[in-house]
Design a protein around this motif. Sequence first.
Motif, PDB file in Angstrom:
ATOM      1  N   LEU A  10      41.442  33.922  40.363  1.00 46.10           N
ATOM      2  CA  LEU A  10      40.850  33.294  41.550  1.00 46.10           C
ATOM      3  C   LEU A  10      40.779  34.264  42.726  1.00 46.10           C
ATOM      4  N   THR A  11      41.803  35.117  42.870  1.00 52.40           N
ATOM      5  CA  THR A  11      41.791  36.099  43.960  1.00 52.40           C
ATOM      6  C   THR A  11      40.670  37.111  43.758  1.00 52.40           C
ATOM      7  N   MET A  12      40.530  37.578  42.539  1.00 53.79           N
ATOM      8  CA  MET A  12      39.485  38.554  42.241  1.00 53.79           C
ATOM      9  C   MET A  12      38.094  37.923  42.388  1.00 53.79           C
ATOM     10  N   ALA A  13      37.992  36.624  42.157  1.00 52.18           N
ATOM     11  CA  ALA A  13      36.697  35.930  42.246  1.00 52.18           C
ATOM     12  C   ALA A  13      36.214  35.775  43.687  1.00 52.18           C
ATOM     13  N   GLU A  14      37.081  36.070  44.698  1.00 52.22           N
ATOM     14  CA  GLU A  14      36.686  35.954  46.098  1.00 52.22           C
ATOM     15  C   GLU A  14      35.616  36.969  46.472  1.00 52.22           C
TER      16      GLU A  14
END
Length: 759
Positions: A590-594
């Motif tokens: 989810l962090t990388m998807a930001e």
Amino acid sequence: MTVFNILRALKTVSRQSLHTNSIIICPVRSMSSNAKFADHKDITKIRNIGISAHIDSGKTTLTERILFYTGRIDSMHEVRGKDNVGATMDSMELERQRGITIQSAATYTLWKDHNINIIDNGSCVDFTVEVERALRVLDGAVLVLCAVGGVQSQSLTVNRQMKRYNVPCIAFINKLDRMGANPNRVLSQMRSKLRHNAAFIQLPIGLESDCKGIIDIVTQKAIYFDGDYGDQLRYEDIPADMKTEVKERRHELIEHLSNVDDVLGELYLEEKEITESDIKGAIRRTCLKRTFTPVMTGTALKNKGVQPLLDAILDYLPNPGEVENYAIKETAEDSEPEKVLLDPARSNDKPFVALAFKLEAGRFGQLTYMRCYQGQLSKGDTIFNARTQRKIRIARLVRMHSNQMEDVTEVYAGDIFALFGVDCASGDTFVTDLKHHLSLESIFVPEPVVSMAISPVNSKDRDNFSKAIARFTKEDPTFHFYFDSDNKETLVSGMGELHLEIYAQRMEREYNCPVLLGKPKVAFRETLVSSCEFDYLHRKQTGGQGQYARVIGVLEPLPAHKNTVLEFVDETVGTNVPRQFVPGVQRGFLTMAEKGLLAGQKLAGVKFRLLDGDHHIVDSSELAFFLAAQGALKEVFEKGSWQILEPIMTVEINAPDEFQGAVMTQLNKRHGIITGVEGTEGWFTLHAEVPLNEMFGYVGELRSSTQGKGEYTMEYSRYTPCLPEVQEQLILNYQKSHRSIQEKRSEKKKKLILNINSI
């Protein structure tokens, strides 16, 4: 009026009395006190009217003349403030500079022992909510039309608003003194474009520079406006060269009235003599039912035709007791709310009911404009907000004269007044007793159509910026402010670019907070085209406890109807990836998807399937798996196939039929897909799907190509892949910005090294 002018007028009267003609002098304007204006009249002697029209039709000039002739002000001033004073009702400095009405202003005055409450509305389409809330609380209106421009774009909008609130109106064709004035053409446009059953009740004596006066078709008298200010009315017989035209127009008036009024229709069919009182009675009855619109003529700037218009307001428009207003009574939860007819009679046994229709920041706090529909309110009474049920004690009651306040001790049904320090929203109902569960229908508020990024020029002005935004969003329900978390910028939305520009200028003038307005960013998304497997090992050993985590799985695209969401699925079996470390993998994803690596946009429409992995008994941790998930996603970025999605808006456009081709051409240029077209009464409604990125600046283009008559609304529909050229441009822009950031960082690093070496 000076003593010399009074004596001269009196001599004129004595001289005129020797002849058959008569002259009337308007009331003396110099008054020692405003006490007579504050007197409460019987409900039959009250008129609540609005002055509405297309921009630059002369509404504010007409209001200025009305206030002058009724003795409310001592002198008249120009709208654009050429004499550094400006019109009374344009109290804001921006209004006087631009020559437009931005905020609707309220006043009250006296004419022939009748109390007239007037609201001068804004006319620009960007400030349409000012007209909406004014018409919501008014009983009648004067529709001002330019004798040259005729029925223009905002005339159509105002007409629809009057129809929505069932407001009777009188039409006043203004600017007869202008070159190219043609009242006959305006009347035909009223019938064809506005669908009004309309007819002249006045005719001009001459046009343009030869405009000398008007002829009243009902009384069959010629009226001339003498004196420096047109305040001496001279009544004479109809000029011989106009008698035939007056006879024809009178016959036309009777025919139009006979079609919608049974009483006059019977007299007409029986060929009985139709008197002046018969015609006036028929005009009043049909005007109240909105089945007939009397058309008057004049030129406010040259002081002709205003006093007869005031007489017509008293004769033909309703008093508050003749208008049916309903409140909604809340009943049991499972039943429909019932409508309750409000009683405007001035008796003390009816509970007080009022509507807050306009909020304004005054010198002593929030000023709340209200209209009383039932009962009475006195200073010192207690009222309740029907929505919040909050209790308020009335410390001060005022009535407004533009930006000036005049204290009153009590108000009754039909009055428009203002309160201080009342915390409420526009459209709230106020009552003296909550047990009746009464509330009034709120005001229709159109959705904003234009959004722009906004930020203060100086960071030290953020407090003033916050105060200004809080005030303006409370005052104007069409002005919206919000933070876009996707693009990390603050946005304001409104009814047009002028609307937002005016508020930006007001922030600088009233709060000393200059702001920057700019085109907002579109929330693009990045998604995967086809499934891609990953097997990533994160290992770091620096002495002591290290980091070890391995994740194996598949990243795959979601179907089109789910392309705005992210999904994480744990499909592991056994203990290769311990359960306590799975949340670390999810957080890493989810962090990388930001922020995607293609164009720096968020990821969407992607499913992360965790199938297997590996761990170390000592070196594995949630942080290690968090970093492993990020590494896996970077790996997929490099070897997977990605594309950019853009938001598609459902757009609905309303415009006259003659502009349908131009509107369709515009949408095709903006890569829009037309999904349907409907047509009713000379107007078409077009439904289309257009990328949001193509909709910036459309409001101005639509209005210019439809002569200001076109309107549109849009709402989010879905995300779809953007065009290849758009994707290439986005990637190029991102790479440029990324390169410039890296260059700045390297320069800072070099400077730091140089500074260290110099030390």
